[in-house]
Design a protein around this motif. Structure first.
Motif, PDB file in Angstrom:
ATOM      1  N   ALA A 238       0.822  -1.209   0.000  1.00  0.00           N
ATOM      2  CA  ALA A 238       0.000   0.000   0.000  1.00  0.00           C
ATOM      3  C   ALA A 238       0.858   1.262   0.000  1.00  0.00           C
ATOM      4  O   ALA A 238       0.496   2.268  -0.632  1.00  0.00           O
ATOM      5  CB  ALA A 238      -0.926  -0.008   1.219  1.00  0.00           C
ATOM      6  N   ILE A 239       1.993   1.213   0.694  1.00  0.00           N
ATOM      7  CA  ILE A 239       2.869   2.389   0.750  1.00  0.00           C
ATOM      8  C   ILE A 239       3.440   2.699  -0.625  1.00  0.00           C
ATOM      9  O   ILE A 239       3.632   3.869  -0.990  1.00  0.00           O
ATOM     10  CB  ILE A 239       3.987   2.147   1.790  1.00  0.00           C
ATOM     11  N   ARG A 240       3.689   1.667  -1.411  1.00  0.00           N
ATOM     12  CA  ARG A 240       4.264   1.886  -2.743  1.00  0.00           C
ATOM     13  C   ARG A 240       3.335   2.693  -3.641  1.00  0.00           C
ATOM     14  O   ARG A 240       3.788   3.503  -4.462  1.00  0.00           O
ATOM     15  CB  ARG A 240       4.567   0.544  -3.403  1.00  0.00           C
ATOM     16  N   THR A 241       2.032   2.478  -3.498  1.00  0.00           N
ATOM     17  CA  THR A 241       1.071   3.113  -4.409  1.00  0.00           C
ATOM     18  C   THR A 241       0.261   4.212  -3.731  1.00  0.00           C
ATOM     19  O   THR A 241      -0.632   4.782  -4.355  1.00  0.00           O
ATOM     20  CB  THR A 241       0.104   2.051  -4.950  1.00  0.00           C
ATOM     21  N   ALA A 242       0.532   4.516  -2.476  1.00  0.00           N
ATOM     22  CA  ALA A 242      -0.294   5.476  -1.745  1.00  0.00           C
ATOM     23  C   ALA A 242       0.040   6.906  -2.160  1.00  0.00           C
ATOM     24  O   ALA A 242       1.190   7.239  -2.478  1.00  0.00           O
ATOM     25  CB  ALA A 242      -0.074   5.307  -0.246  1.00  0.00           C
ATOM     26  N   ASP A 243      -1.010   7.745  -2.173  1.00  0.00           N
ATOM     27  CA  ASP A 243      -0.791   9.175  -2.406  1.00  0.00           C
ATOM     28  C   ASP A 243      -0.626   9.866  -1.052  1.00  0.00           C
ATOM     29  O   ASP A 243      -0.654   9.249   0.006  1.00  0.00           O
ATOM     30  CB  ASP A 243      -1.960   9.774  -3.186  1.00  0.00           C
ATOM     31  N   ARG A 244      -0.476  11.179  -1.133  1.00  0.00           N
ATOM     32  CA  ARG A 244      -0.191  11.929   0.078  1.00  0.00           C
ATOM     33  C   ARG A 244      -1.349  11.872   1.069  1.00  0.00           C
ATOM     34  O   ARG A 244      -1.135  11.829   2.283  1.00  0.00           O
ATOM     35  CB  ARG A 244       0.120  13.381  -0.285  1.00  0.00           C
ATOM     36  N   ASP A 245      -2.562  11.844   0.601  1.00  0.00           N
ATOM     37  CA  ASP A 245      -3.715  11.851   1.495  1.00  0.00           C
ATOM     38  C   ASP A 245      -3.853  10.543   2.271  1.00  0.00           C
ATOM     39  O   ASP A 245      -4.424  10.528   3.368  1.00  0.00           O
ATOM     40  CB  ASP A 245      -4.998  12.105   0.688  1.00  0.00           C
ATOM     41  N   ALA A 246      -3.355   9.435   1.710  1.00  0.00           N
ATOM     42  CA  ALA A 246      -3.491   8.133   2.368  1.00  0.00           C
ATOM     43  C   ALA A 246      -2.375   7.846   3.353  1.00  0.00           C
ATOM     44  O   ALA A 246      -2.473   6.887   4.129  1.00  0.00           O
ATOM     45  CB  ALA A 246      -3.542   7.021   1.319  1.00  0.00           C
ATOM     46  N   GLU A 247      -1.316   8.628   3.339  1.00  0.00           N
ATOM     47  CA  GLU A 247      -0.154   8.333   4.180  1.00  0.00           C
ATOM     48  C   GLU A 247      -0.442   8.417   5.677  1.00  0.00           C
ATOM     49  O   GLU A 247       0.044   7.583   6.446  1.00  0.00           O
ATOM     50  CB  GLU A 247       1.002   9.253   3.801  1.00  0.00           C
ATOM     51  N   PRO A 248      -1.219   9.386   6.170  1.00  0.00           N
ATOM     52  CA  PRO A 248      -1.505   9.385   7.614  1.00  0.00           C
ATOM     53  C   PRO A 248      -2.200   8.106   8.091  1.00  0.00           C
ATOM     54  O   PRO A 248      -1.872   7.573   9.158  1.00  0.00           O
ATOM     55  CB  PRO A 248      -2.405  10.619   7.790  1.00  0.00           C
ATOM     56  N   LEU A 250      -1.976   5.126   6.687  1.00  0.00           N
ATOM     57  CA  LEU A 250      -0.992   4.048   6.630  1.00  0.00           C
ATOM     58  C   LEU A 250      -0.022   4.127   7.802  1.00  0.00           C
ATOM     59  O   LEU A 250       0.363   3.104   8.384  1.00  0.00           O
ATOM     60  CB  LEU A 250      -0.221   4.112   5.305  1.00  0.00           C
ATOM     61  N   LEU A 251       0.363   5.335   8.147  1.00  0.00           N
ATOM     62  CA  LEU A 251       1.271   5.504   9.282  1.00  0.00           C
ATOM     63  C   LEU A 251       0.598   5.066  10.579  1.00  0.00           C
ATOM     64  O   LEU A 251       1.245   4.461  11.453  1.00  0.00           O
ATOM     65  CB  LEU A 251       1.718   6.964   9.389  1.00  0.00           C
ATOM     66  N   ASP A 252      -0.695   5.333  10.699  1.00  0.00           N
ATOM     67  CA  ASP A 252      -1.429   4.892  11.882  1.00  0.00           C
ATOM     68  C   ASP A 252      -1.498   3.357  11.926  1.00  0.00           C
ATOM     69  O   ASP A 252      -1.287   2.754  12.994  1.00  0.00           O
ATOM     70  CB  ASP A 252      -2.835   5.481  11.854  1.00  0.00           C
ATOM     71  N   ARG A 253      -1.775   2.700  10.812  1.00  0.00           N
ATOM     72  CA  ARG A 253      -1.794   1.237  10.768  1.00  0.00           C
ATOM     73  C   ARG A 253      -0.431   0.652  11.108  1.00  0.00           C
ATOM     74  O   ARG A 253      -0.331  -0.333  11.858  1.00  0.00           O
ATOM     75  CB  ARG A 253      -2.220   0.760   9.379  1.00  0.00           C
ATOM     76  N   LEU A 254       0.603   1.269  10.585  1.00  0.00           N
ATOM     77  CA  LEU A 254       1.947   0.764  10.834  1.00  0.00           C
ATOM     78  C   LEU A 254       2.333   0.947  12.297  1.00  0.00           C
ATOM     79  O   LEU A 254       2.983   0.084  12.898  1.00  0.00           O
ATOM     80  CB  LEU A 254       2.949   1.486   9.925  1.00  0.00           C
ATOM     81  N   THR A 255       1.920   2.050  12.896  1.00  0.00           N
ATOM     82  CA  THR A 255       2.206   2.283  14.308  1.00  0.00           C
ATOM     83  C   THR A 255       1.493   1.257  15.182  1.00  0.00           C
ATOM     84  O   THR A 255       2.053   0.739  16.159  1.00  0.00           O
ATOM     85  CB  THR A 255       1.781   3.700  14.707  1.00  0.00           C
ATOM     86  N   LEU A 336       8.425   5.206   5.912  1.00  0.00           N
ATOM     87  CA  LEU A 336       7.205   5.992   5.725  1.00  0.00           C
ATOM     88  C   LEU A 336       7.332   7.364   6.375  1.00  0.00           C
ATOM     89  O   LEU A 336       6.885   8.371   5.805  1.00  0.00           O
ATOM     90  CB  LEU A 336       6.020   5.227   6.315  1.00  0.00           C
ATOM     91  N   ARG A 337       7.928   7.418   7.548  1.00  0.00           N
ATOM     92  CA  ARG A 337       8.110   8.722   8.206  1.00  0.00           C
ATOM     93  C   ARG A 337       9.034   9.617   7.383  1.00  0.00           C
ATOM     94  O   ARG A 337       8.809  10.829   7.278  1.00  0.00           O
ATOM     95  CB  ARG A 337       8.678   8.521   9.609  1.00  0.00           C
TER      96      ARG A 337
END
Length: 432
Positions: A238-248, A250-255, A336-337
């Protein structure tokens, strides 16, 4: 004699020095029946075991252990007892001298039978290991009928020990009485050497079971690790194809995943470390008994290597898998960070560029306004000069008001421009 001069002593010197003498083996003489019970207990259970031992000693009118005692050896008449307090468990060993004629066609006497039944059943904690060990001063056990009565022939494991001075037989099975069984043929072994050998045999069974405590934790961890690895793979994709709006998100899921992995790692790391230490102790104790092969029989080391290797590998694999997953999650989080920080820096750079552009525009507008300001100020000042010239003409001013105003225009304009430049120079220099 003069009093010897001693330097200041370390407060723990005596304790540290006596540690090498802690839990020494005792001299033994065959024939013996030994019952060894290991109770898994927490801190409260270990303290309760001290009180339980004290209760038995009190019944026999013997001295009670103090709060710092972690090892006791007592002769209680009908049997001898050895109590040892360990980090995770408490071991109880009961020994009884038995006559040789008790080893006949019937099953031999167990030392546990000599211990008060109600007291033995109330041992604090959970039983992890219970072993009946019979020590015989003979070399004829293997051909006798007692083998069929005491041990299972189809799973029999045997070897010579103590450099050929003794033989040990076991089947590593839990029998109907809840005890596993072992028989040691001591021959003419010296009492202290026999005591050391018996202690090592008991420790082999104890450390074998203690090491196996890591296996259920490893199997349970495998399910959590499998889910975490699938989640991490999905996040990486998901990180490979994510845009800027989806990154927060993804970061929450990863945390959250990192928290789950670290929580599971913290819950099992001590168990895996303890199992690794117990496996090492088991290897050492097997080496200490100096065993060699009996004809046609499997040795204890061969049995342990064959049967315990899968469990040992499972525990080690789970520990390595946890460490590797933790490192992968950490790397993914850092990646990701870093990506979010780079995008934030780019946004900040774009904002600064826009602000600089706006500032340039404002400066240009300000320069235009400054020109108009010079003209406006000059206009008003020249108007005042014109009024002054008109009044001064009645008092004898020789120049007409119009001429005075015309001459004053360049002078006033230059003065106003110069004053504004000085003001700007002071303001900019103070700001820098």
């Amino acid at each position: 004699m003069s009093t010897p001069v001693r330097p200041t002593q370390h407060p723990q010197r005596a304790v540290l020095h006596n540690e090498i003498h802690a839990r020494p083996p005792e001299a033994m003489e065959a024939p013996l029946a030994i019952a060894h019970v290991v109770m898994l207990a927490d801190a409260a259970g270990r303290e309760a075991s001290r009180a339980h031992a004290a209760a038995l000693l009190r019944d026999h009118h013997m001295a009670l252990p103090d709060a710092d005692t972690n090892h006791l050896r007592m002769d209680l008449g009908a049997f001898r007892m050895r109590w040892e307090l360990h980090t995770e468990f408490v071991s109880w060993t009961f020994m009884v001298s038995v006559p040789m004629d008790s080893f006949g066609e019937r099953e031999p006497v167990s030392a546990a039978d000599m211990v008060p039944r109600e007291w033995l059943a109330a041992l604090p904690g959970q039983c992890l290991c219970s072993l009946n060990l019979w020590v015989l001063p003979t070399h004829t056990f293997g051909s006798g009928p007692l083998v069929k009565q005491v041990l299972h022939e189809d799973t029999l494991v045997a070897s010579t020990v103590a450099d050929g001075h003794g033989e040990v037989y076991t089947d590593f099975a839990i029998h109907a009485d809840g005890f596993s069984r072992m028989v040691l043929l001591a021959g003419g072994m010296a009492p202290r050497r026999l005591g050391r050998l018996v202690q090592r045999l008991l420790e082999i069974e104890t450390y074998r079971m203690a090491a196996m405590l890591g296996l259920p934790a490893a199997r349970e961890a495998a399910h959590v690790l499998a889910f975490a690895e699938r989640e991490l793979a999905a996040l990486a994709q998901a990180i490979r194809t994510a845009d800027r709006d989806a990154e927060p998100a993804l970061l929450d899921r990863l945390t959250r995943l990192a928290g789950q992995v670290e929580s599971q790692h913290a819950a099992t790391h001590s168990r895996f470390s303890a199992s690794s230490a117990y496996f090492e102790l088991l290897d050492r104790r097997i080496g200490d008994i100096a065993e060699s092969r009996l004809a046609g029989m499997q040795t204890i080391r061969e049995f342990m290597d064959r049967r315990l290797s899968p469990a040992r590998s499972t525990c080690e694999w789970a520990a390595r898998r946890q460490d590797a997953l933790s490192q992968r999650v950490s790397r993914m989080s850092n990646l990701l960070r870093t990506r979010v920080e780079i995008e934030q820096q780019q946004s900040s750079q774009a904002l600064l560029t826009t602000m600089n552009h706006r500032q340039d525009t404002q400066l240009k507008l300000q320069s235009t306004v400054e020109g108009l300001s010079v003209a406006a100020i000059t206009y008003y000042i020249v108007g005042l000069v014109s009024y002054l010239a008109k009044g001064a003409q009645k008092l004898g001013w020789p120049v007409s008001p119009e001429t005075t105003a015309a001459v004053a225009i360049p002078v006033v304009a230059v003065g106003v421009w110069w004053s504004l430049r000085r003001l700007h120079h002071r303001v900019f220099h103070k700001g820098s």
